[in-house]
Design a protein around this motif. Structure first.
Motif, PDB file in Angstrom:
ATOM      1  N   VAL A  52       3.835  -0.344 -21.735  1.00 60.36           N
ATOM      2  CA  VAL A  52       3.149  -1.525 -21.217  1.00 60.36           C
ATOM      3  C   VAL A  52       1.872  -1.091 -20.516  1.00 60.36           C
ATOM      4  O   VAL A  52       1.888  -0.207 -19.657  1.00 60.36           O
ATOM      5  N   ASP A  54      -0.438  -3.511 -19.055  1.00 58.91           N
ATOM      6  CA  ASP A  54      -0.671  -4.407 -17.928  1.00 58.91           C
ATOM      7  C   ASP A  54       0.684  -4.857 -17.386  1.00 58.91           C
ATOM      8  O   ASP A  54       1.238  -5.863 -17.818  1.00 58.91           O
ATOM      9  N   GLN A  55       1.210  -4.107 -16.428  1.00 57.58           N
ATOM     10  CA  GLN A  55       2.553  -4.365 -15.897  1.00 57.58           C
ATOM     11  C   GLN A  55       2.646  -5.748 -15.256  1.00 57.58           C
ATOM     12  O   GLN A  55       3.648  -6.439 -15.417  1.00 57.58           O
ATOM     13  N   ALA A  56       1.627  -6.194 -14.532  1.00 58.18           N
ATOM     14  CA  ALA A  56       1.659  -7.501 -13.865  1.00 58.18           C
ATOM     15  C   ALA A  56       1.775  -8.627 -14.882  1.00 58.18           C
ATOM     16  O   ALA A  56       2.578  -9.554 -14.719  1.00 58.18           O
ATOM     17  N   PHE A  58       2.915  -8.373 -17.904  1.00 56.63           N
ATOM     18  CA  PHE A  58       4.204  -8.212 -18.566  1.00 56.63           C
ATOM     19  C   PHE A  58       5.317  -8.876 -17.747  1.00 56.63           C
ATOM     20  O   PHE A  58       6.188  -9.544 -18.284  1.00 56.63           O
ATOM     21  N   GLU A  59       5.295  -8.713 -16.436  1.00 56.98           N
ATOM     22  CA  GLU A  59       6.309  -9.297 -15.573  1.00 56.98           C
ATOM     23  C   GLU A  59       6.116 -10.792 -15.387  1.00 56.98           C
ATOM     24  O   GLU A  59       7.072 -11.518 -15.149  1.00 56.98           O
ATOM     25  N   LEU A  60       4.881 -11.268 -15.492  1.00 53.52           N
ATOM     26  CA  LEU A  60       4.598 -12.695 -15.334  1.00 53.52           C
ATOM     27  C   LEU A  60       5.069 -13.505 -16.542  1.00 53.52           C
ATOM     28  O   LEU A  60       5.517 -14.647 -16.395  1.00 53.52           O
ATOM     29  N   PRO A  62       7.798 -13.568 -18.645  1.00 49.73           N
ATOM     30  CA  PRO A  62       9.122 -14.207 -18.661  1.00 49.73           C
ATOM     31  C   PRO A  62       9.276 -15.293 -17.604  1.00 49.73           C
ATOM     32  O   PRO A  62       9.901 -16.317 -17.844  1.00 49.73           O
ATOM     33  N   ALA A  63       8.694 -15.081 -16.414  1.00 52.10           N
ATOM     34  CA  ALA A  63       8.775 -16.094 -15.360  1.00 52.10           C
ATOM     35  C   ALA A  63       8.053 -17.364 -15.783  1.00 52.10           C
ATOM     36  O   ALA A  63       8.542 -18.471 -15.560  1.00 52.10           O
ATOM     37  N   CYS A  64       6.918 -17.205 -16.413  1.00 55.44           N
ATOM     38  CA  CYS A  64       6.142 -18.356 -16.891  1.00 55.44           C
ATOM     39  C   CYS A  64       6.900 -19.089 -17.990  1.00 55.44           C
ATOM     40  O   CYS A  64       6.975 -20.317 -17.999  1.00 55.44           O
ATOM     41  N   GLN A  66      10.103 -19.154 -18.394  1.00 54.68           N
ATOM     42  CA  GLN A  66      11.269 -19.802 -17.809  1.00 54.68           C
ATOM     43  C   GLN A  66      10.892 -21.089 -17.073  1.00 54.68           C
ATOM     44  O   GLN A  66      11.569 -22.095 -17.193  1.00 54.68           O
TER      45      GLN A  66
END
Length: 76
Positions: A52, A54-56, A58-60, A62-64, A66
């Motif tokens: 990965v 762009d880690q930020a 990447f983490e955003l 799945p939250a978006c 959901q």
């Protein structure tokens, strides 16, 4: 039909020839059809082909997905 392959608590579905059932394939990832034995639901597992960058973001993602029900991209 071939027996599923187990990865952690996921059972990866396979076709009669033993190949994983792919839902998506791109230059960045492969998504396979699987069964989550903890939640007792069918899911798709994404396997990243490269690290990965762009880690930020990447983490955003799945939250978006959901909260909004749709993927989010830059500028959403």
């Amino acid at each position: 039909m071939a027996n599923p392959t187990q990865f952690r608590h996921y059972l990866i579905a396979q076709d009669a020839d033993g190949a994983n059932l792919e839902v998506l394939r791109s230059s960045e990832q492969v998504a396979v059809f699987a069964f989550d034995s903890r939640r007792q639901v069918f899911v798709h597992c994404h396997v990243l082909l490269d690290p990965v960058e762009d880690q930020a973001a990447f983490e955003l993602a799945p939250a978006c997905l959901q909260t909004r029900g749709t993927p989010c991209g830059p500028g959403w």
